[in-house]
Design an enzyme around this catalytic site. Structure first.
Site, PDB file in Angstrom:
ATOM      1  CE1 TYR A 171      -3.734   2.479   0.876  1.00 45.10           C
ATOM      2  CE2 TYR A 171      -2.295   3.183   2.654  1.00 45.10           C
ATOM      3  CZ  TYR A 171      -3.420   3.374   1.878  1.00 45.10           C
ATOM      4  OH  TYR A 171      -4.219   4.463   2.091  1.00 45.10           O
ATOM      5  CE  LYS A 175      -3.653   5.100  -1.368  1.00 46.75           C
ATOM      6  NZ  LYS A 175      -4.703   5.627  -2.274  1.00 46.75           N
TER       7      LYS A 175
END
Length: 303
Positions: A171, A175
């Site tokens: 993640y 991002k």
């Protein structure tokens, strides 16, 4: 409804719940016509349902706004292209794209499966790239036809992507990649009337209320709900409006009542020998640089 987005058409991905839902409702409250995209998947990306997207569209309509539902997968080229086509077919134009869709598959790195890495990269990073690509192509064609838009893109990064987050390697990497994509898109698309920015929200969603349960809980006393996703949406709406003229290539952190303009990688202390270093000399030089540098911010969850 009248507001700073009156007359604009806004597409929001992952708009069935959480931040996306809050954004869609906030844009509609400011006069925008909204394309509500959501696959209706579970927290880990499994399953599909039209229900969440339809519920948001119905809520917008009940408040006097206009919305249409889009339930195709925006991490595919056809799905992303159809998102743009849906806006144009339903409302005659597209002015703002909010890339928000995502899910989690958290693991410590040594336990992180390749499939979990690929799935999170796909929905977050590819799911930003493809809608952006197709929207940008549409706006470039408009500009070349003499109809230069005042277009806006709001990408969704995270504090995990800016600082790192233990147990979220996939993640956080995705991002961080979204920030790089934002900077490139802002530089490439400005000539066609397109502004591209990113937000790094901290709010209560299906993804965060489990990972950070204690800090994300709503106050029991009915006071200001600092982690409500609705706190982030005013920034997204302003960035998505014509009022944000001249603001592009920026990353904003939004949490509770606070907005922070994030400043990324910049040259810090420098040592220049004007010749090749030896490894031992490098060690001495780096030690000196570290004494002159600002302290590193802690990674989320680090002990």
């Amino acid at each position: 409804m009248a507001g700073i987005c009156t007359g604009r058409v806004v597409a929001v991905t992952g708009a069935g719940r959480g931040l996306g839902r809050a954004h869609a409702l906030a844009f509609a409250a400011e006069g925008a016509r909204v394309v509500v995209n959501d696959l209706g998947v579970g927290l880990d990306g499994s399953g599909t349902s039209v229900g969440p997207a339809q519920a948001v569209a119905d809520e917008i309509a009940a408040r006097g706004g206009q919305a249409v539902v889009h339930t195709r997968d925006i991490a595919t080229s056809r799905g992303a292209a159809s998102l743009v086509a849906t806006a144009v077919d339903a409302f005659g134009r597209l002015d703002t794209l909010v890339n928000n869709a995502g899910f989690l598959r958290d693991r410590m790195l040594v336990n992180l499966d390749e499939d979990d890495w690929d799935a999170v990269m796909r929905v977050h990073l590819k799911g930003h790239f493809l809608p952006l690509k197709h929207a940008a192509a549409h706006w470039r064609a408009e500009a070349k036809a003499g109809r230069t838009p005042r277009a806006r893109v709001i990408n969704t990064s995270s504090g995990a992507g800016l600082l790192g987050s233990v147990g979220q390697g996939n993640y956080a990497a995705a991002k961080a990649g979204i920030v790089g994509l934002t900077l490139v898109a802002a530089a490439e698309m400005g000539r066609y009337g397109v502004q591209v920015n990113a937000i790094a929200p901290a709010a209560r969603t299906r993804m965060t209320e489990r990972t950070f349960a204690d800090t994300m809980a709503a106050p029991a006393d009915g006071g200001f709900d600092a982690m409500a996703p609705e706190n982030v949406s005013p920034l997204a709406v302003w960035l998505g409006s014509a009022a944000s003229e001249g603001v592009t290539g920026r990353v904003f952190e939004a949490e509770a009542g606070r907005i922070t303009l994030m400043e990324g990688w910049r040259p810090g202390p420098t040592a220049d020998k004007d010749a090749r270093w030896s490894p031992a000399e490098v060690g001495e030089a780096v030690a000196g640089l570290l004494t002159r540098a600002e302290p590193a911010l802690p990674v989320y969850g680090a002990r």
